[in-house]
Scaffold this active site. Structure first.
Site, short mmCIF file in Angstrom:
data_model
loop_
_atom_site.label_atom_id
_atom_site.label_comp_id
_atom_site.label_asym_id
_atom_site.label_seq_id
_atom_site.Cartn_x
_atom_site.Cartn_y
_atom_site.Cartn_z
N ASP A 74 3.00 9.68 16.59
CA ASP A 74 4.27 10.26 16.21
C ASP A 74 5.43 9.39 16.70
O ASP A 74 5.36 8.81 17.78
CB ASP A 74 4.38 11.67 16.82
CG ASP A 74 5.54 12.46 16.25
OD1 ASP A 74 6.01 12.13 15.15
OD2 ASP A 74 5.99 13.41 16.92
N GLY A 122 9.52 6.98 12.67
CA GLY A 122 10.85 7.10 12.09
C GLY A 122 11.95 7.03 13.13
O GLY A 122 12.97 6.37 12.94
N ASN A 153 2.49 15.71 4.82
CA ASN A 153 3.38 14.55 4.77
C ASN A 153 3.81 14.16 3.36
O ASN A 153 4.74 13.36 3.18
CB ASN A 153 2.73 13.34 5.45
CG ASN A 153 2.71 13.43 6.96
OD1 ASN A 153 1.87 12.81 7.62
ND2 ASN A 153 3.62 14.22 7.54
N ILE A 203 0.43 20.48 18.08
CA ILE A 203 -0.80 19.93 17.52
C ILE A 203 -0.64 19.50 16.07
O ILE A 203 -1.35 18.62 15.59
CB ILE A 203 -1.95 20.97 17.64
CG1 ILE A 203 -2.09 21.42 19.09
CG2 ILE A 203 -3.26 20.39 17.13
CD1 ILE A 203 -2.29 20.28 20.07
#
Length: 254
Positions: free
Chosen positions: A30, A33, A78, A208
């Site tokens: 993660d 971006g 996504n 999660i």
């Protein structure tokens, strides 16, 4: 940097117990971006740098003795992202495998890709299939990508498979237990290594995100502040050191 109990102090060198390396490490990658935004770059620049981090961490994990490294590459949710970003992400496996395959073979790494692969663009699917075929004879670490993967959908699919088997008369409902259920999940090919020992999430987020919900029932979790493109071999070592300092009881008492 780390959250949860047994935080590791910042040290120049982390010493790991080679006999207690987690066999299966899963990572929620993660922060691509946000990494790009901090540098006033387009989001796709973060995904490109994140791909380089995958290469670094895959080799590091393999050399540490990890047997399975599962990476959350793209979720079933996504697809809701901007289409230009999705198209770029779908091209990354092609670039990744084209450039990294010689090193994967040299490292004796076997590639697996799990998820709803039939919904992937043709070139992405072909890149994944070719990578699995080209490395199927390798006997080292399994580098497992969760691509177009969502755990709730996976669980529903497993339930549907079992229901169909019952309707067909191949099983009785009372034969369904946790082992049979696990055998119908996407991670079944991993056998005894299907459940991660250690789950890591980067970027400081502590959730999660629909990843391996069944499989992480007893996983140790480590959340780190590093955005995925900044995640390093040393950060991985710290996460494993944190894992090694945990007391895993699986619901019992030692």
């Amino acid at each position: 940097m780390f959250s949860g109990k047994n935080k590791q102090p910042e040290t120049a060198e982390i010493q790991l117990d080679p006999d207690r390396i987690p066999e299966h490490v899963a990572i929620i990658m993660d922060g691509n971006g946000r990494w790009a935004k901090k540098r006033h770059l387009p989001r796709v620049a973060g995904h490109k740098q994140g791909m380089e981090t995958v290469k670094t961490i895959a080799k590091a994990a393999s050399r540490m003795g990890v047997k399975v490294l599962t990476l959350y590459a793209f979720s079933t949710e996504n697809w809701k992202r901007p289409q230009d970003e999705v198209k770029y992400i779908m091209k990354l496996p092609v670039t990744f495998f084209n450039t990294f395959m010689p090193e994967l073979i040299e490292e004796n790494v076997r590639v697996k890709v799990m998820g709803y692969l039939d919904d992937l663009p043709a070139q992405t699917l072909k890149a994944a299939q070719d990578a699995m075929k080209d490395t199927e004879q390798n006997t080292g670490m399994i580098l497992n990508f969760a691509l177009n993967y969502g755990s709730r959908a996976e669980i529903v699919t497993a339930a549907q498979k079992l229901a169909q088997q019952a309707v067909d008369g191949n099983i009785q409902p009372d034969e369904i237990d946790d082992h049979l259920f696990a055998d119908n999940l996407m991670t079944a090919f991993l056998g005894d290594l299907a459940d991660p020992d250690l789950l890591i999430r980067t970027s400081g987020e502590e959730r999660i995100s629909n990843f391996l919900l069944w499989q992480i029932a007893y996983s140790e979790m480590v959340f780190v502040d590093d955005l995925w493109p900044d995640f390093s071999t040393e950060t991985l070592r710290k996460a494993i050191a944190t894992y090694q300092n945990r007391d895993r009881r699986f619901g019992g008492i030692k």
